[in-house]
Design an enzyme around this catalytic site. Structure first.
Site, PDB file in Angstrom:
ATOM      1  N   TYR A 154      -8.894  -6.565  -4.853  1.00 46.41           N
ATOM      2  CA  TYR A 154      -8.146  -5.504  -4.535  1.00 46.41           C
ATOM      3  C   TYR A 154      -8.262  -4.919  -3.031  1.00 46.41           C
ATOM      4  O   TYR A 154      -7.355  -4.694  -2.475  1.00 46.41           O
ATOM      5  CB  TYR A 154      -8.177  -4.302  -5.656  1.00 46.41           C
ATOM      6  CG  TYR A 154      -7.317  -3.164  -5.454  1.00 46.41           C
ATOM      7  CD1 TYR A 154      -6.155  -3.083  -6.011  1.00 46.41           C
ATOM      8  CD2 TYR A 154      -7.837  -1.998  -4.554  1.00 46.41           C
ATOM      9  CE1 TYR A 154      -5.282  -1.872  -5.616  1.00 46.41           C
ATOM     10  CE2 TYR A 154      -6.874  -0.999  -4.300  1.00 46.41           C
ATOM     11  CZ  TYR A 154      -5.720  -0.933  -4.886  1.00 46.41           C
ATOM     12  OH  TYR A 154      -4.769   0.240  -4.590  1.00 46.41           O
TER      13      TYR A 154
ATOM     14  N   HIS B 178      -5.940  -4.990   0.337  1.00 45.12           N
ATOM     15  CA  HIS B 178      -5.701  -4.019   1.086  1.00 45.12           C
ATOM     16  C   HIS B 178      -6.380  -4.012   2.774  1.00 45.12           C
ATOM     17  O   HIS B 178      -5.799  -3.411   3.503  1.00 45.12           O
ATOM     18  CB  HIS B 178      -6.033  -2.514   0.480  1.00 45.12           C
ATOM     19  CG  HIS B 178      -5.291  -2.199  -0.659  1.00 45.12           C
ATOM     20  ND1 HIS B 178      -5.026  -2.890  -1.936  1.00 45.12           N
ATOM     21  CD2 HIS B 178      -4.246  -1.563  -0.462  1.00 45.12           C
ATOM     22  CE1 HIS B 178      -4.003  -2.408  -2.655  1.00 45.12           C
ATOM     23  NE2 HIS B 178      -3.453  -1.355  -1.732  1.00 45.12           N
TER      24      HIS B 178
ATOM     25  N   TYR C 124      -2.696   8.367   4.000  1.00 41.86           N
ATOM     26  CA  TYR C 124      -2.824   7.503   2.665  1.00 41.86           C
ATOM     27  C   TYR C 124      -4.285   6.996   2.599  1.00 41.86           C
ATOM     28  O   TYR C 124      -4.705   6.335   3.147  1.00 41.86           O
ATOM     29  CB  TYR C 124      -1.787   6.638   2.542  1.00 41.86           C
ATOM     30  CG  TYR C 124      -1.703   5.737   1.094  1.00 41.86           C
ATOM     31  CD1 TYR C 124      -2.279   6.114  -0.004  1.00 41.86           C
ATOM     32  CD2 TYR C 124      -0.603   5.002   0.922  1.00 41.86           C
ATOM     33  CE1 TYR C 124      -1.779   5.685  -1.227  1.00 41.86           C
ATOM     34  CE2 TYR C 124      -0.053   4.399  -0.240  1.00 41.86           C
ATOM     35  CZ  TYR C 124      -1.045   4.679  -1.288  1.00 41.86           C
ATOM     36  OH  TYR C 124      -0.875   4.033  -2.600  1.00 41.86           O
TER      37      TYR C 124
ATOM     38  N   TRP D  76       4.466  -4.862  -4.462  1.00 38.93           N
ATOM     39  CA  TRP D  76       4.145  -4.933  -5.905  1.00 38.93           C
ATOM     40  C   TRP D  76       3.828  -6.268  -6.542  1.00 38.93           C
ATOM     41  O   TRP D  76       2.909  -6.462  -7.479  1.00 38.93           O
ATOM     42  CB  TRP D  76       5.237  -4.161  -6.661  1.00 38.93           C
ATOM     43  CG  TRP D  76       5.101  -2.873  -6.047  1.00 38.93           C
ATOM     44  CD1 TRP D  76       4.148  -1.968  -5.509  1.00 38.93           C
ATOM     45  CD2 TRP D  76       6.178  -1.822  -6.289  1.00 38.93           C
ATOM     46  NE1 TRP D  76       4.804  -0.483  -5.038  1.00 38.93           N
ATOM     47  CE2 TRP D  76       5.935  -0.701  -5.949  1.00 38.93           C
ATOM     48  CE3 TRP D  76       7.573  -1.981  -6.979  1.00 38.93           C
ATOM     49  CZ2 TRP D  76       6.729   0.671  -5.987  1.00 38.93           C
ATOM     50  CZ3 TRP D  76       8.496  -0.834  -6.999  1.00 38.93           C
ATOM     51  CH2 TRP D  76       7.995   0.390  -6.578  1.00 38.93           C
TER      52      TRP D  76
END
Length: 107
Positions: free
Chosen positions: A21, A25, A44, A80
């Site tokens: 993950y 990113h 964010y 996604w």
């Protein structure tokens, strides 16, 4: 009067995929970061609870931010799909999220 709204939520990364993950990113697509900014996300961050795999997201959204426009964008859907193998997702591959209620803030 502030021009942004704070938004916080949780998601969950599948056990054993925490490092992946982070890698994905770290390599986030520049066109996706541009899309997020253009859509009205001006700040964010995502934090990981390493014991539970819970991800805590916090955003500042420009007033007038329209989540439906972002969620229907082909690039967002592509991201996604790219992330769906390592996260808990809905049937459309969007991440399962749990909105959080703000109970305290200090500037």
């Amino acid at each position: 009067m502030e021009n942004t709204i704070r938004n916080a939520f949780t998601m969950k990364v599948k056990s054993g995929f925490e490092a992946e993950y982070k890698i994905r990113h770290d390599q986030i697509w520049p066109e996706l970061t541009a899309l997020l900014s253009e859509s009205g996300i001006c700040d964010y961050s995502i934090f990981l609870d390493e014991e539970t795999g819970i991800l805590f997201g916090v955003q500042k959204l420009n007033k007038g931010f329209d989540r439906s426009q972002l969620s229907s964008h082909p690039l967002m859907r592509k991201w996604w799909n790219h992330m769906s193998d390592i996260m808990e997702t809905n049937p459309d591959n969007s991440p399962k999220t749990n909105s959080l209620k703000e109970v305290f803030h200090l500037d």
